[in-house]
Design an enzyme around this catalytic site. Structure first.
Site, short mmCIF file in Angstrom:
data_model
loop_
_atom_site.label_atom_id
_atom_site.label_comp_id
_atom_site.label_asym_id
_atom_site.label_seq_id
_atom_site.Cartn_x
_atom_site.Cartn_y
_atom_site.Cartn_z
N GLU A 90 -3.91 -5.34 -5.57
CA GLU A 90 -4.75 -4.05 -5.45
C GLU A 90 -5.57 -3.93 -6.49
O GLU A 90 -5.44 -4.18 -7.67
CB GLU A 90 -3.35 -3.14 -6.03
CG GLU A 90 -2.05 -3.12 -4.89
CD GLU A 90 -0.99 -1.93 -5.43
OE1 GLU A 90 -1.33 -1.38 -6.48
OE2 GLU A 90 -0.22 -1.68 -4.56
N HIS A 138 3.06 -4.44 -11.66
CA HIS A 138 2.38 -3.65 -11.17
C HIS A 138 1.04 -3.27 -11.85
O HIS A 138 1.26 -3.41 -13.29
CB HIS A 138 2.98 -2.31 -10.84
CG HIS A 138 2.05 -1.29 -9.82
ND1 HIS A 138 1.24 -0.41 -10.46
CD2 HIS A 138 2.17 -1.15 -8.60
CE1 HIS A 138 0.67 0.00 -9.34
NE2 HIS A 138 1.11 -0.24 -8.22
O1 G3P Z 1 1.75 0.12 -5.27
C1 G3P Z 1 1.03 0.75 -4.32
C2 G3P Z 1 0.05 1.78 -5.07
O2 G3P Z 1 -0.55 1.15 -6.27
C3 G3P Z 1 -1.13 2.09 -4.35
O3 G3P Z 1 -1.40 3.27 -4.70
O4 G3P Z 1 -1.60 5.77 -4.58
O5 G3P Z 1 -3.46 4.31 -4.11
O6 G3P Z 1 -1.71 4.26 -2.59
P1 G3P Z 1 -2.14 4.45 -3.96
#
Ligand code: G3P
Length: 209
Positions: free
Chosen positions: A134, A86
């Site tokens: 992400e 992550h």
């Molecule tokens: O793994 C999911 C995460 O990193 C996304 O975080 O708070 O942007 O939904 P958020």
């Protein structure tokens, strides 16, 4: 296709609060994948039917490895798998490769995160069970990857052979629909569910239930 939904608890909730959150999630949809701290795996597996993943494991073996989390340990607690790499817990590529291998050996599924398409293309070669892209600059914010980078999702769809999920800033059903329309198989979400008062309601709205 029904979207895959991954809820990453991060360190927003632990102990009793994490169990409580997991129960709220289960009431909305028992098929959701949750990523919890290793110390919460055992209780959440015991108290829900959710697909429980550890947020991290290490590749080290039994013996002199103080403070590391063995894949065997979370497997023993009945986790289905582990998150790896992550953006908040980045691994070098060699370490990631070893860790994916160790997870495969002990029967843990892997959800591997990538911060860019370039990184995703490398990670695809490791054949993780799930790949989540992400953009780190959007993580934890109010602007989603679906709203601000739809062209990235389209490009990922064209470039990767394997299925993928997207995450970062996801907070609405609209975000989920855009991601799916552009080729993702699902979404990963954290703050919009784990850092709000009524997580059950937020989740229901997010997945359109
Ligand atoms: O793994 C999911 C995460 O990193 C996304 O975080 O708070 O942007 O939904 P958020």
């Amino acid at each position: 296709m029904k979207p895959l939904v991954v809820v990453n608890f991060k360190t927003y909730r632990q102990g009793k609060e994490a169990i409580n959150l997991a129960k709220q999630i289960e009431r909305v949809d028992g098929k959701i994948i949750v990523g919890v701290q290793a110390s919460d795996v055992y209780e959440i597996v015991k108290k829900t039917k959710l697909k429980v993943y550890s947020q991290h494991v290490d590749y080290l073996e039994k013996g002199r490895a103080t403070g590391f989390i063995l894949p065997e340990a979370v497997r023993g607690d009945k986790a289905i798998g582990s998150f790896l790499n992550h953006s908040e817990h980045k691994l070098g590529f060699d370490v990631l490769k070893k860790t994916v291998k160790r997870c495969n050996e002990v029967g843990l599924k892997t959800v591997v995160f990538a911060s860019s398409l370039r990184e995703a293309l490398k990670i695809e070669k490791l054949k993780p069970d799930y790949l989540v892209i992400e953009p780190p600059e959007l993580v934890g914010g109010k602007v989603s990857v679906s709203e601000s980078k739809p062209e990235l999702i389209e490009k990922i769809k064209k470039s990767l052979k394997m299925d993928f999920l997207v995450g970062a800033g996801i907070h609405s059903y609209e975000d989920l629909k855009i991601a799916m329309k552009l080729g993702a198989s699902g979404i990963a979400v954290s703050s919009a569910i784990c850092n709000v008062k009524n997580s059950g309601k937020a989740l229901r709205e997010l997945i359109g239930k």
